[in-house]
Write a protein that holds these residues in place. Structure first.
Motif, PDB file in Angstrom:
ATOM      1  N   THR A 253     -40.458  -0.280  -1.724  1.00 50.58           N
ATOM      2  CA  THR A 253     -40.265   1.101  -0.814  1.00 50.58           C
ATOM      3  C   THR A 253     -41.806   1.608  -0.692  1.00 50.58           C
ATOM      4  N   ALA A 254     -42.162   1.916  -2.139  1.00 54.15           N
ATOM      5  CA  ALA A 254     -43.629   3.114  -2.136  1.00 54.15           C
ATOM      6  C   ALA A 254     -44.402   2.272  -1.892  1.00 54.15           C
ATOM      7  N   LEU A 255     -43.950   0.602  -3.164  1.00 54.92           N
ATOM      8  CA  LEU A 255     -45.461   0.508  -2.593  1.00 54.92           C
ATOM      9  C   LEU A 255     -45.684  -1.109  -2.355  1.00 54.92           C
ATOM     10  N   ASN A 256     -44.876  -1.046  -1.403  1.00 54.39           N
ATOM     11  CA  ASN A 256     -44.743  -1.447   0.327  1.00 54.39           C
ATOM     12  C   ASN A 256     -45.455  -0.816   0.768  1.00 54.39           C
ATOM     13  N   ALA A 257     -45.765   0.679   1.428  1.00 54.45           N
ATOM     14  CA  ALA A 257     -46.088   1.090   2.457  1.00 54.45           C
ATOM     15  C   ALA A 257     -47.907   1.745   1.716  1.00 54.45           C
ATOM     16  N   VAL A 258     -47.961   1.419   0.196  1.00 55.98           N
ATOM     17  CA  VAL A 258     -49.072   2.069   0.246  1.00 55.98           C
ATOM     18  C   VAL A 258     -49.716   0.693   0.468  1.00 55.98           C
ATOM     19  N   ALA A 259     -49.492  -0.639  -0.128  1.00 56.42           N
ATOM     20  CA  ALA A 259     -50.285  -2.026  -0.254  1.00 56.42           C
ATOM     21  C   ALA A 259     -50.253  -2.006   1.688  1.00 56.42           C
ATOM     22  N   GLY A 260     -49.181  -1.804   2.103  1.00 55.96           N
ATOM     23  CA  GLY A 260     -49.230  -2.229   3.381  1.00 55.96           C
ATOM     24  C   GLY A 260     -50.750  -1.026   4.199  1.00 55.96           C
ATOM     25  N   HIS A 261     -51.134  -0.274   3.262  1.00 57.11           N
ATOM     26  CA  HIS A 261     -51.801   1.158   4.447  1.00 57.11           C
ATOM     27  C   HIS A 261     -53.228   0.421   3.657  1.00 57.11           C
ATOM     28  N   TYR A 262     -53.513   0.287   2.591  1.00 57.74           N
ATOM     29  CA  TYR A 262     -54.407  -0.148   1.847  1.00 57.74           C
ATOM     30  C   TYR A 262     -55.097  -1.818   2.872  1.00 57.74           C
ATOM     31  N   ASN A 263     -53.904  -2.636   3.322  1.00 58.23           N
ATOM     32  CA  ASN A 263     -54.598  -4.074   3.732  1.00 58.23           C
ATOM     33  C   ASN A 263     -54.417  -4.006   4.754  1.00 58.23           C
ATOM     34  N   ASN A 264     -54.067  -2.729   5.583  1.00 60.87           N
ATOM     35  CA  ASN A 264     -54.256  -2.636   6.508  1.00 60.87           C
ATOM     36  C   ASN A 264     -55.492  -1.513   7.197  1.00 60.87           C
ATOM     37  N   PHE A 265     -55.883  -0.482   6.887  1.00 63.08           N
ATOM     38  CA  PHE A 265     -56.891  -0.196   6.825  1.00 63.08           C
ATOM     39  C   PHE A 265     -57.948   0.251   5.499  1.00 63.08           C
ATOM     40  N   GLY A 266     -58.263  -0.446   4.921  1.00 61.48           N
ATOM     41  CA  GLY A 266     -58.904  -0.575   4.166  1.00 61.48           C
ATOM     42  C   GLY A 266     -59.127   0.715   2.691  1.00 61.48           C
ATOM     43  N   THR A 267     -59.804   0.357   1.910  1.00 62.95           N
ATOM     44  CA  THR A 267     -59.632   1.271   0.680  1.00 62.95           C
ATOM     45  C   THR A 267     -60.507   2.211   1.212  1.00 62.95           C
ATOM     46  N   LYS A 268     -60.806   2.690   1.937  1.00 59.30           N
ATOM     47  CA  LYS A 268     -62.326   4.364   2.492  1.00 59.30           C
ATOM     48  C   LYS A 268     -61.070   4.696   3.179  1.00 59.30           C
ATOM     49  N   ALA A 269     -59.989   4.329   3.638  1.00 60.19           N
ATOM     50  CA  ALA A 269     -58.833   5.409   4.728  1.00 60.19           C
ATOM     51  C   ALA A 269     -58.087   6.032   3.805  1.00 60.19           C
ATOM     52  N   PRO A 270     -57.878   7.105   3.915  1.00 58.73           N
ATOM     53  CA  PRO A 270     -56.931   8.036   3.628  1.00 58.73           C
ATOM     54  C   PRO A 270     -55.209   7.763   4.252  1.00 58.73           C
ATOM     55  N   ILE A 271     -54.396   7.534   3.058  1.00 58.21           N
ATOM     56  CA  ILE A 271     -52.814   7.733   3.139  1.00 58.21           C
ATOM     57  C   ILE A 271     -52.945   8.859   4.331  1.00 58.21           C
ATOM     58  N   PRO A 272     -52.565   8.365   5.782  1.00 64.03           N
ATOM     59  CA  PRO A 272     -52.010   9.265   6.433  1.00 64.03           C
ATOM     60  C   PRO A 272     -50.445  10.891   5.970  1.00 64.03           C
ATOM     61  N   LYS A 273     -50.969  12.611   6.236  1.00 65.76           N
ATOM     62  CA  LYS A 273     -49.553  12.940   5.206  1.00 65.76           C
ATOM     63  C   LYS A 273     -48.251  12.598   5.562  1.00 65.76           C
ATOM     64  N   LYS A 274     -47.902  12.396   7.435  1.00 66.60           N
ATOM     65  CA  LYS A 274     -46.471  12.202   6.501  1.00 66.60           C
ATOM     66  C   LYS A 274     -45.806  10.520   5.746  1.00 66.60           C
ATOM     67  N   ARG A 275     -46.765   9.547   5.384  1.00 66.02           N
ATOM     68  CA  ARG A 275     -46.861   8.345   4.970  1.00 66.02           C
ATOM     69  C   ARG A 275     -46.983   8.999   3.837  1.00 66.02           C
ATOM     70  N   LEU A 276     -48.001   9.793   2.897  1.00 65.32           N
ATOM     71  CA  LEU A 276     -48.050   9.609   2.255  1.00 65.32           C
ATOM     72  C   LEU A 276     -46.697  10.498   1.482  1.00 65.32           C
ATOM     73  N   GLU A 277     -46.151  11.967   2.009  1.00 66.57           N
ATOM     74  CA  GLU A 277     -44.969  12.541   1.753  1.00 66.57           C
ATOM     75  C   GLU A 277     -43.908  11.205   1.302  1.00 66.57           C
ATOM     76  N   ARG A 278     -43.691  10.548   2.083  1.00 66.93           N
ATOM     77  CA  ARG A 278     -42.521   9.751   2.367  1.00 66.93           C
ATOM     78  C   ARG A 278     -42.790   9.058   1.384  1.00 66.93           C
ATOM     79  N   VAL A 279     -44.128   8.713   0.624  1.00 64.18           N
ATOM     80  CA  VAL A 279     -44.431   7.453  -0.351  1.00 64.18           C
ATOM     81  C   VAL A 279     -43.807   8.521  -1.827  1.00 64.18           C
ATOM     82  N   LEU A 280     -44.405   9.492  -2.635  1.00 61.39           N
ATOM     83  CA  LEU A 280     -44.311  10.739  -2.935  1.00 61.39           C
ATOM     84  C   LEU A 280     -42.533  11.118  -2.643  1.00 61.39           C
ATOM     85  N   VAL A 281     -42.036  10.936  -1.737  1.00 62.30           N
ATOM     86  CA  VAL A 281     -40.741  11.325  -2.222  1.00 62.30           C
ATOM     87  C   VAL A 281     -39.612  10.197  -3.073  1.00 62.30           C
ATOM     88  N   GLU A 282     -40.129   8.344  -2.249  1.00 65.84           N
ATOM     89  CA  GLU A 282     -39.617   7.965  -2.803  1.00 65.84           C
ATOM     90  C   GLU A 282     -40.488   7.299  -4.696  1.00 65.84           C
TER      91      GLU A 282
END
Length: 128
Positions: free
Chosen positions: A87-116
């Motif tokens: 679940t965490a890897l999918n969220a991180v990969a999805g973010h970078y695939n959609n927004f590229g490597t320059k865009a930071p992960i939004p706070k809410k998504r980052l919090e969810r990833v860190l919990v996972e």
């Protein structure tokens, strides 16, 4: 007579999943922890870090290899650590695939990833 001597030698050794390597569970645990560490390191990178793109691309490759290796393995795919990790890897990969490597992960998504990630790490430590 020779067969029973060989059976005695084999019978005294502990059961191992890999004939020439460590048990599968140990390999899963080590590889999963390595990917967890890579994800945490990558998420902690500053937006202006000159190695950011390189490290994110390395994480993508490591993630793809981990998923490809364990996705179809029923002894691993049912584990809590696998589920949370995926679940965490999918969220991180999805973010970078959609927004590229320059865009930071939004706070809410980052919090969810860190919990996972934390849940996966705790489950991994318990052998789940």
């Amino acid at each position: 007579m020779m067969l029973s001597a060989a059976a005695m030698v084999v019978g005294g050794a502990p059961a191992r999943a890999g004939i020439f390597g460590p048990p599968k569970e140990e390999v899963y645990k080590a590889e999963t922890q390595s990917v967890l560490d890579s994800v945490k390191e990558t998420l902690a990178l500053d937006k202006s870090d000159p190695t950011r793109e390189e490290k994110i691309n390395a994480l993508r490759k490591e993630t793809a290899q981990w998923v490809a290796k364990y996705r179809r393995d029923p002894s691993v795919a049912g584990k809590q650590s696998y589920s949370n990790m995926y679940t965490a890897l999918n969220a991180v990969a999805g973010h970078y695939n959609n927004f590229g490597t320059k865009a930071p992960i939004p706070k809410k998504r980052l919090e969810r990833v860190l919990v996972e990630i934390n849940t996966a790490e705790n489950a991994l430590a318990r052998g789940r």
